[in-house]
Design an enzyme around this catalytic site. Structure first.
Site: not given
Ligand code: PMT
Length: 408
Positions: A210-211
């Protein structure tokens, strides 16, 4: 711009124990810049004094239609005509019945009967009273006349019993009021699709790629578009779970890029604009493990995960709508953003400088340059994300208006 700012709002308060919550509503309305005139029924004044509201709004409170000494008693006609909207919270079963039948016995009923402004009503009462056929008939009748209702919540009631009858929370009531006021905004009738947050690609049932996107930028865009009258579909990832979804927008929750792609495709079938504020993973795991990967066997000393390219949602979602992308860049901001504008055939790109404090991922403010077709760039100072959102929507509204002219 908040649709409540500088707008004359009548806050009608009727005699329910939830009256004390109307004090908070009055305070929030004033903080949002609204010009608030409170009109109370006689029974409401038994729960909370007019002085309490007057101290918050700094304006006279109308509580007696027949008090010839009160300057506002006859002014209620002026209030009815001037109001941008009338919000009644809490509304009792008694008041709903009287409004539905067109009674004009007191200042609040008279103001409602005499206005052409939009009316938002938030009922509060015992669950059985709310569910009663007569109450529901009155609500249906008022709805048919265009009155907007904010449903009460279920929970413990003042009587100690449980049921549906608790006044809706302040954010829901004010969000509904804002959406109602926005009907005349410059994006009224437009459908805008907005993506927010960071996608999540599973590695195994426990881990993800993810980020750092919190979704604040996308949610600010959704709220701003709603406040300008647009019908908003907000496509949000789990990284946005901490944020309250803007009331009055359609929320579609997704996780992976493939899910976001599908949601964007479905939502843009009839859209006027697509704004991709989400940080989308360019790759996904080729073969996510069905069971949790253990640190043993082949993975004891290291692990190689095969990644495959994800579809580029912006590039692949085509149609007759305005297309806006973001470019979060840590170097060569303008050059990289302009390249994405061309490559993804966008109408506008928001070049997002993520190097400075107070800009980019997770922050409440952002620093961007808006780059349109032909490379025309407008650099904005560091601003709250809501103000950045409005600047972006100014451009979207202008592009839509130009296209509409071209069609004529
Ligand atoms: O959510 P916040 O914490 O408030 O942070 C906001 C933000 C920094 C995430 C936001 O302002 C932002 O810049 N979003 C874009 C992030 C990004 O990394 O974009 P990109 O340069 O990877 O992609 C360019 C554009 O193509 C983006 O609009 C992206 O949504 C889109 N894209 C990217 C990859 C992909 N497979 N499909 C896409 O549509």
């Amino acid at each position: 711009m908040d649709p409540l700012h500088n707008r004359p709002i009548v806050l009608g308060v009727s005699g329910s124990i939830a009256c004390y919550k109307a004090v908070d509503l009055a305070s929030r309305l004033v903080k949002a810049g609204a010009l608030v005139d409170v009109v109370m029924t006689a029974n409401a004044t038994r729960f909370v004094t007019p002085l309490c509201f007057k101290s918050i709004t700094h304006r006279p409170v109308v509580d007696d239609l027949w008090d010839t000494n009160a300057e506002m008693a006859i002014e209620h006609v002026g209030l009815a005509k001037r109001a941008a909207a009338i919000l009644i919270a809490p509304a009792t079963a008694n008041l709903l019945a009287k409004l539905s039948l067109g009674f004009a016995e007191d200042a609040l009923q008279t103001t409602v009967l005499d206005t052409r402004a939009p009316i938002v009503i938030a009922p509060a009462m015992e669950g059985d009273m709310y569910g009663a056929t007569t109450t529901q008939e009155h609500i249906a009748r008022l709805r048919a006349r265009g009155v907007v209702f904010v449903e009460p919540e279920s929970g413990r009631l003042a009587s100690g019993l449980s049921g549906r009858g608790r006044l809706a929370d302040a954010e829901t009531i004010l969000g509904t009021l804002r959406a109602t006021l926005a009907r005349g905004g410059d994006l009224a009738g437009r459908r805008i699709v907005i993506s927010a947050g960071g996608t999540q690609e599973p590695i195994d049932p426990v881990r993800i790629i993810t980020n750092r996107s919190s979704g604040k930028m996308g949610f600010a865009l959704a709220e701003a578009a709603r406040d300008r009258g647009a019908r908003v579909t907000l496509i949000a990832t789990p990284t946005t779970d901490a944020l309250a979804p803007p009331i009055g927008t359609e929320l579609v929750r997704i996780g992976t890029v493939i899910e976001m792609h599908e949601a964007v495709r479905a939502a843009t079938a009839e859209a006027d604009a697509l704004i991709m504020a989400a940080a989308v993973s360019d790759y996904r795991v080729a073969h996510p493990a069905e069971q949790k990967i253990k640190k043993r066997g082949a993975a004891a000393n290291g692990l190689t995960i095969e990644l495959v390219a994800n579809p580029d949602i912006l590039t692949e979602t085509v149609g007759d709508f305005v297309r806006v992308g973001f470019a979060a860049e840590s170097e060569d901001l303008l050059a990289n953003a302009t390249q994405k504008l061309d490559k993804k055939r966008l109408d506008l790109i928001v070049a997002n400088d993520i190097t400075g404090a107070g800009s980019g991922f997770g922050s409440d403010t952002n620093r961007v340059i808006l780059v349109g077709r032909g490379g025309v760039a407008e650099e904005l100072p560091t601003l709250p994300k809501r103000e950045v959102a409005d600047a972006i929507l100014d451009r979207v509204a202008a592009i839509l208006a130009t296209r509409q002219k071209g069609e004529r």
